[in-house]
Design a protein around this motif. Structure first.
Motif, PDB file in Angstrom:
ATOM      1  N   LEU A 132       0.827  -1.207   0.000  1.00 38.87           N
ATOM      2  CA  LEU A 132       0.000   0.000   0.000  1.00 38.87           C
ATOM      3  C   LEU A 132       0.863   1.260   0.000  1.00 38.87           C
ATOM      4  O   LEU A 132       0.573   2.225  -0.708  1.00 38.87           O
ATOM      5  CB  LEU A 132      -0.961  -0.012   1.180  1.00 38.87           C
ATOM      6  N   GLU A 133       1.938   1.260   0.787  1.00 39.15           N
ATOM      7  CA  GLU A 133       2.842   2.413   0.812  1.00 39.15           C
ATOM      8  C   GLU A 133       3.510   2.612  -0.543  1.00 39.15           C
ATOM      9  O   GLU A 133       3.615   3.737  -1.029  1.00 39.15           O
ATOM     10  CB  GLU A 133       3.896   2.244   1.906  1.00 39.15           C
ATOM     11  N   TYR A 134       3.957   1.532  -1.158  1.00 38.72           N
ATOM     12  CA  TYR A 134       4.578   1.622  -2.481  1.00 38.72           C
ATOM     13  C   TYR A 134       3.579   2.173  -3.498  1.00 38.72           C
ATOM     14  O   TYR A 134       3.912   3.065  -4.284  1.00 38.72           O
ATOM     15  CB  TYR A 134       5.073   0.249  -2.933  1.00 38.72           C
ATOM     16  N   THR A 135       2.365   1.643  -3.482  1.00 40.17           N
ATOM     17  CA  THR A 135       1.333   2.083  -4.419  1.00 40.17           C
ATOM     18  C   THR A 135       1.037   3.561  -4.231  1.00 40.17           C
ATOM     19  O   THR A 135       0.963   4.322  -5.200  1.00 40.17           O
ATOM     20  CB  THR A 135       0.055   1.243  -4.238  1.00 40.17           C
ATOM     21  N   TYR A 136       0.894   3.990  -2.991  1.00 35.05           N
ATOM     22  CA  TYR A 136       0.625   5.406  -2.697  1.00 35.05           C
ATOM     23  C   TYR A 136       1.782   6.281  -3.215  1.00 35.05           C
ATOM     24  O   TYR A 136       1.542   7.272  -3.912  1.00 35.05           O
ATOM     25  CB  TYR A 136       0.442   5.603  -1.195  1.00 35.05           C
ATOM     26  N   ASP A 137       3.007   5.917  -2.872  1.00 31.54           N
ATOM     27  CA  ASP A 137       4.169   6.704  -3.298  1.00 31.54           C
ATOM     28  C   ASP A 137       4.275   6.748  -4.824  1.00 31.54           C
ATOM     29  O   ASP A 137       4.531   7.805  -5.404  1.00 31.54           O
ATOM     30  CB  ASP A 137       5.460   6.134  -2.717  1.00 31.54           C
ATOM     31  N   TYR A 138       4.081   5.626  -5.466  1.00 33.19           N
ATOM     32  CA  TYR A 138       4.197   5.554  -6.927  1.00 33.19           C
ATOM     33  C   TYR A 138       3.190   6.489  -7.592  1.00 33.19           C
ATOM     34  O   TYR A 138       3.539   7.270  -8.476  1.00 33.19           O
ATOM     35  CB  TYR A 138       3.978   4.108  -7.394  1.00 33.19           C
ATOM     36  N   PHE A 139       1.933   6.402  -7.179  1.00 34.73           N
ATOM     37  CA  PHE A 139       0.902   7.190  -7.851  1.00 34.73           C
ATOM     38  C   PHE A 139       0.899   8.659  -7.442  1.00 34.73           C
ATOM     39  O   PHE A 139       0.498   9.504  -8.232  1.00 34.73           O
ATOM     40  CB  PHE A 139      -0.463   6.540  -7.699  1.00 34.73           C
ATOM     41  N   THR A 140       1.334   8.994  -6.234  1.00 29.83           N
ATOM     42  CA  THR A 140       1.396  10.413  -5.892  1.00 29.83           C
ATOM     43  C   THR A 140       2.497  11.106  -6.678  1.00 29.83           C
ATOM     44  O   THR A 140       2.378  12.280  -7.013  1.00 29.83           O
ATOM     45  CB  THR A 140       1.581  10.650  -4.379  1.00 29.83           C
ATOM     46  N   LYS A 141       3.571  10.387  -6.993  1.00 29.05           N
ATOM     47  CA  LYS A 141       4.634  10.968  -7.813  1.00 29.05           C
ATOM     48  C   LYS A 141       4.246  11.008  -9.295  1.00 29.05           C
ATOM     49  O   LYS A 141       4.608  11.940  -9.997  1.00 29.05           O
ATOM     50  CB  LYS A 141       5.916  10.152  -7.652  1.00 29.05           C
ATOM     51  N   LYS A 142       3.503  10.017  -9.742  1.00 24.57           N
ATOM     52  CA  LYS A 142       3.128   9.917 -11.142  1.00 24.57           C
ATOM     53  C   LYS A 142       2.005  10.883 -11.517  1.00 24.57           C
ATOM     54  O   LYS A 142       1.972  11.402 -12.604  1.00 24.57           O
ATOM     55  CB  LYS A 142       2.714   8.480 -11.467  1.00 24.57           C
ATOM     56  N   MET A 143       1.077  11.084 -10.614  1.00 21.97           N
ATOM     57  CA  MET A 143      -0.091  11.908 -10.913  1.00 21.97           C
ATOM     58  C   MET A 143       0.195  13.290 -10.479  1.00 21.97           C
ATOM     59  O   MET A 143       0.048  14.251 -10.657  1.00 21.97           O
ATOM     60  CB  MET A 143      -1.338  11.359 -10.208  1.00 21.97           C
TER      61      MET A 143
END
Length: 63
Positions: free
Chosen positions: A52-63
């Motif tokens: 969940l932390e990885y997913t959050y970090d990935y998408f907050t940087k991408k979006m």
């Protein structure tokens, strides 16, 4: 080790998939987490939290 394929975040240890997150894109700025899965023998080790932390970090940087 993490990877993202289509609408799935995959977490592997020792080259074996031990968990995944299925998600769907709602629009350019939003995703929905539809399912979080960790293999039964790997539960209780904080893997879901890591995913969940990885997913959050990935998408907050991408979006």
């Amino acid at each position: 080790m993490f990877s993202i394929n289509d609408n799935k975040v995959i977490y592997k240890e020792n080259n074996e998939e031990v968990g995944n997150i299925l998600f769907s894109k709602k629009d350019d700025n939003m995703i929905s987490i539809d399912k979080v899965y960790v293999k039964e023998n790997q539960r209780g080790k904080g893997i879901a939290k890591k995913m969940l932390e990885y997913t959050y970090d990935y998408f907050t940087k991408k979006m």
